[in-house]
Design an enzyme around this catalytic site. Structure first.
Site, PDB file in Angstrom:
ATOM      1  N   ASP A 244       0.834  -1.208   0.000  1.00  0.00           N
ATOM      2  CA  ASP A 244       0.000   0.000   0.000  1.00  0.00           C
ATOM      3  C   ASP A 244       0.868   1.256   0.000  1.00  0.00           C
ATOM      4  O   ASP A 244       0.525   2.262  -0.632  1.00  0.00           O
ATOM      5  CB  ASP A 244      -0.918   0.009   1.235  1.00  0.00           C
ATOM      6  CG  ASP A 244      -1.865  -1.176   1.245  1.00  0.00           C
ATOM      7  OD1 ASP A 244      -2.230  -1.658   0.156  1.00  0.00           O
ATOM      8  OD2 ASP A 244      -2.230  -1.634   2.348  1.00  0.00           O
ATOM      9  N   GLY A 279       2.581  -2.655  12.218  1.00  0.00           N
ATOM     10  CA  GLY A 279       1.315  -2.003  11.900  1.00  0.00           C
ATOM     11  C   GLY A 279       1.180  -1.645  10.431  1.00  0.00           C
ATOM     12  O   GLY A 279       2.138  -1.749   9.660  1.00  0.00           O
TER      13      GLY A 279
END
Ligand code: RIB
Length: 301
Positions: A244, A279
């Site tokens: 991403d 994360g």
């Protein structure tokens, strides 16, 4: 030029485990963290941190306010995010093993309550020449691709998770594919990176292809041009959102008019930094950090 990302918004439940759980096995995790995630949210944050004006559109449930706050803190415009009453926010169950590798289960929740009427509303704020970005974690995706293209927007698709999209006629509307080898294989039937690009360019002659190859770097292709790039040396803590980060930085680089070489360097460095932290969206660096990062190319791609 601005970016509209109609994309997923998830709460990620990230479990640290020794190894990814096997069929029939019960496994204890050593740590549980909740992070803001969703391929859509992560890519909006990456593009904003890379220096572009980004509008995120999508749907959350009544439990999703933290996702909107996190986008806002990163400079993403959130006025197009709607609350879907009675449907919970999308979420992901993510296992991260001792090598930083992950596996992910996504439950779409409110992301799958986006209707064609919602898409029309989101698109009405944008015009020809703006960039439209999306992934395969929302409902009404084929409609969104078609309408964005008919409006004259530049349509960028990260076809992840690939699912049935591999054979969808809606891929005809795409100008820029940003995908990995697995998605490339499922769309084209080819496993060799150069062959994936050749097959995509044959099928969609006017498109640009940005193929990410994990430890082998990345390969950019358009008609008459191919450029590859290697990866940077960092210790893998958690690979979640590395792809991403690449997508957001790549599109932002195009928006800013940077050269392809420069875009591939910056996007590859940003992804390497994201891999070195735990994360999803919290691991994405901003452009100052990427520019000053003291990391070295370890493969030429
Ligand atoms: O690409 C990583 C993302 O995939 C996670 O944040 C998770 O929510 C899933 O959408």
């Amino acid at each position: 030029m601005k970016i509209l990302n109609i994309g997923s918004l998830n709460i990620d439940h990230v479990y640290r485990v020794d190894h990814v759980v096997a069929p029939g096995e019960t496994l204890s995790s050593t740590e549980l963290n909740l992070f803001c995630g969703g391929k859509g949210l992560n890519q909006s944050i990456a593009a904003a941190r890379a220096g572009t004006q980004v509008w995120h559109a999508g749907k959350i449930g009544n439990d999703g306010a933290m996702l909107v706050s996190s986008l806002r803190e990163c400079g993403v415009h959130t006025d197009l995010i709607q609350v879907s009453d009675g449907i919970p926010t999308g979420h992901a169950i993510i296992q991260v093993d001792r090598h930083g590798q992950n596996c992910i289960i996504v439950h779409g929740g409110a992301n799958t309550s986006i209707t064609p009427e919602d898409i029309d509303g989101f698109l009405s704020h944008f015009s020809a020449g703006d960039i439209f970005l999306t992934q395969n974690e929302i409902s009404s995706l084929p409609y969104a691709l078609e309408q964005a293209k008919k409006k004259g927007m530049l349509v960028a698709l990260n076809p992840s998770p690939i699912g049935d999209l591999a054979s969808s006629p809606a891929l005809d509307w795409v100008d820029i594919f940003i995908l990995n080898e697995v998605e490339g294989l499922q769309i084209t039937g080819e496993s060799n990176p150069q062959e994936i690009c050749t097959a995509l360019l044959r099928r969609y002659p006017r498109c640009k292809v940005m193929l990410t190859l994990g430890k082998s770097g990345c390969l950019y292709a358009e008609e008459g041009r191919r450029t590859s790039h290697g990866i940077y040396d960092t210790a893998a803590v958690d690979t979640t959102a590395a792809g991403d980060t690449f997508v957001g930085y790549f599109l932002s680089g195009l928006c800013l008019g940077n050269s392809i070489e420069d875009i591939l360097t910056t996007a590859s460095k940003a992804s390497a930094i994201a891999v070195s932290r735990a994360g999803a969206s919290v691991s994405i660096p901003d452009r100052q950090e990427v520019a000053s990062a003291d990391i070295h190319l370890i493969s030429r791609g």
